[in-house]
Write an enzyme that holds these catalytic residues in place. Structure first.
Site, mmCIF file in Angstrom:
data_model
loop_
_atom_site.group_PDB
_atom_site.id
_atom_site.type_symbol
_atom_site.label_atom_id
_atom_site.label_comp_id
_atom_site.label_asym_id
_atom_site.label_seq_id
_atom_site.Cartn_x
_atom_site.Cartn_y
_atom_site.Cartn_z
ATOM 1 N N LYS A 53 0.808 -1.230 0.000
ATOM 2 C CA LYS A 53 0.000 0.000 0.000
ATOM 3 C C LYS A 53 0.841 1.280 0.000
ATOM 4 C CE LYS A 53 -3.686 -0.328 -0.350
ATOM 5 N NZ LYS A 53 -4.332 -0.526 -1.689
ATOM 6 N N ALA A 54 1.945 1.233 -0.753
ATOM 7 C CA ALA A 54 2.816 2.418 -0.810
ATOM 8 C C ALA A 54 2.891 3.021 -2.212
ATOM 9 C CB ALA A 54 4.216 2.043 -0.322
ATOM 10 N N TRP A 58 0.507 2.116 -8.804
ATOM 11 C CA TRP A 58 0.741 3.401 -9.464
ATOM 12 C C TRP A 58 2.037 3.370 -10.290
ATOM 13 C CZ3 TRP A 58 0.900 8.617 -6.268
ATOM 14 C CH2 TRP A 58 0.662 9.693 -7.128
ATOM 15 N N HIS A 115 6.738 -7.356 -2.650
ATOM 16 C CA HIS A 115 6.667 -6.644 -1.356
ATOM 17 C C HIS A 115 7.736 -7.179 -0.400
ATOM 18 C CE1 HIS A 115 3.136 -4.445 -2.402
ATOM 19 N NE2 HIS A 115 2.293 -5.442 -2.300
ATOM 20 N N ARG A 137 6.324 5.131 1.279
ATOM 21 C CA ARG A 137 5.249 6.060 1.664
ATOM 22 C C ARG A 137 5.357 6.323 3.157
ATOM 23 N NH1 ARG A 137 -1.165 4.735 0.483
ATOM 24 N NH2 ARG A 137 -1.939 6.878 0.664
ATOM 25 N N SER A 145 -3.816 3.248 4.940
ATOM 26 C CA SER A 145 -4.147 2.583 3.686
ATOM 27 C C SER A 145 -4.156 1.059 3.858
ATOM 28 C CB SER A 145 -3.131 2.994 2.619
ATOM 29 O OG SER A 145 -3.484 2.446 1.373
ATOM 30 N N VAL A 235 -2.042 8.271 -15.462
ATOM 31 C CA VAL A 235 -1.795 7.634 -14.158
ATOM 32 C C VAL A 235 -2.297 8.480 -12.987
ATOM 33 C CG1 VAL A 235 0.196 6.354 -15.050
ATOM 34 C CG2 VAL A 235 0.592 8.516 -13.862
ATOM 35 N N MET A 240 -7.047 6.101 -12.750
ATOM 36 C CA MET A 240 -6.738 4.701 -12.440
ATOM 37 C C MET A 240 -7.845 4.046 -11.626
ATOM 38 S SD MET A 240 -2.640 4.629 -11.716
ATOM 39 C CE MET A 240 -2.677 2.900 -11.247
ATOM 40 N N ARG A 263 -8.445 3.831 -2.727
ATOM 41 C CA ARG A 263 -9.395 4.537 -1.867
ATOM 42 C C ARG A 263 -9.302 6.051 -2.037
ATOM 43 N NH1 ARG A 263 -9.866 6.014 3.475
ATOM 44 N NH2 ARG A 263 -7.603 6.007 3.532
ATOM 45 N N GLY A 265 -5.672 7.829 -2.171
ATOM 46 C CA GLY A 265 -4.406 8.204 -2.802
ATOM 47 C C GLY A 265 -3.906 9.570 -2.377
#
Length: 301
Positions: A53-54, A58, A115, A137, A145, A235, A240, A263, A265
């Site tokens: 979730k970082a 993207w 990951h 992040r 997130s 992007v 997205m 959700r 971003g």
């Protein structure tokens, strides 16, 4: 490559967390370990590495457009991102494993995501001097997130309420282990491994175009200004989020009624989740855990 039919996958029981080589894991990422460990990287592979979730999707999508946006438009509309950029260590019964998808990628370069903390990455990536893009992040937004992701993803351990989740996040008891160890381990690696670009989610939100240009420069791509601008637009988060090929809505283990995969971003959404007491406790731990590293994060922009 066919899109696998995932409708038969039974994920009614959430997996248990266990210790694997010192990292909290679930069996979905360790069942295929021999093949992951012995995975044969190539010199032109690009590994996209992140803590969950970082900004993985993207950057994956950005790279996919940079390399293949022009030559295969049908790729953008018919193949979901998780087929184009395989998740190396994933292994779910009923669908091809990450290593199998990566081995069968027809593209060059191969874009592969992971990951894994730096010490568990297959050795061949270092031996082949493959290029690696790491995205980090800030811990507070990352925790928020991850919490919402675990709520809606039946393939993840039960998150509990926000307070419970935050405590386990601080203790490194979430899948893929400690955020602190992850971002610091990769930052250390960057000091000795020159083919590693370390990016920040916050920088991408602040100026996506600038970060796309940084990627091009790192990868030695001579992308035209016009093409860069087109990719930067493509992007953007809202684009997205609406795109079925990038928003993970085709995966049945994720319950979009609870929360979308993509959700908000945003940078700074942690402020609507952390209480004053939680924030104070978090800051104390953060200072302690990050005292020996030079990596710096922004929690707002």
């Amino acid at each position: 490559m066919e899109i696998p039919d995932m409708s038969s996958i039974n994920l009614t029981n959430r997996p248990e967390l266990f210790d694997f080589e010192g990292i909290s894991m679930t069996h979905y990422f360790t069942d295929n370990w021999e093949k992951v460990k012995n995975f044969q990287a190539r010199p032109d592979d690009i590994l996209i590495a992140t803590y969950p979730k970082a900004g993985t999707t993207w950057v994956s999508y950005t790279l996919d457009l940079l390399y293949f946006g022009n030559d295969a438009p049908e790729r953008q509309t018919s193949q979901p991102i998780y087929m184009r950029v395989p998740f190396l260590e994933s292994y779910i019964q009923g669908i091809p494993s990450g290593t199998e998808l990566a081995d069968n990628l027809p593209t060059s370069p191969r874009l592969i995501k992971t990951h894994l903390p730096v010490q568990l990455v297959p050795k061949s990536f270092w031996e082949q001097n493959s290029r690696i893009v790491y995205v980090a992040r800030n811990a507070k937004d990352n925790a928020v997130s991850y919490f919402h992701f675990d709520r809606m993803n039946m393939g993840e351990p039960e998150p509990g309420d926000w307070n419970t989740f935050l405590q386990t996040f601080i203790e490194g008891k979430r899948v893929f282990g400690s955020w602190y160890d992850h971002v610091n381990g990769w930052w250390e690696k960057k000091q000795t491994y020159s083919n590693l670009l370390y990016m920040f989610f916050e920088d991408m939100v602040e100026d996506t175009g600038r970060e796309v240009a940084r990627l091009c420069s790192f990868l030695g791509l001579s992308t035209s200004a016009e093409q860069k601008e087109k990719i930067t637009k493509g992007v953007q988060f809202d684009a997205m989020k609406q795109n079925k090929m990038t928003n993970y809505s085709t995966i049945p283990v994720m319950d979009f009624k609870i929360s979308p995969f993509m959700r908000k971003g945003k940078v700074g959404d942690w402020k609507s989740h952390f209480t004053v007491a939680q924030n104070e406790q978090f800051d104390v731990v953060y200072k302690q855990k990050m005292k020996n590293t030079t990596v710096k994060f922004r929690t707002e922009i």
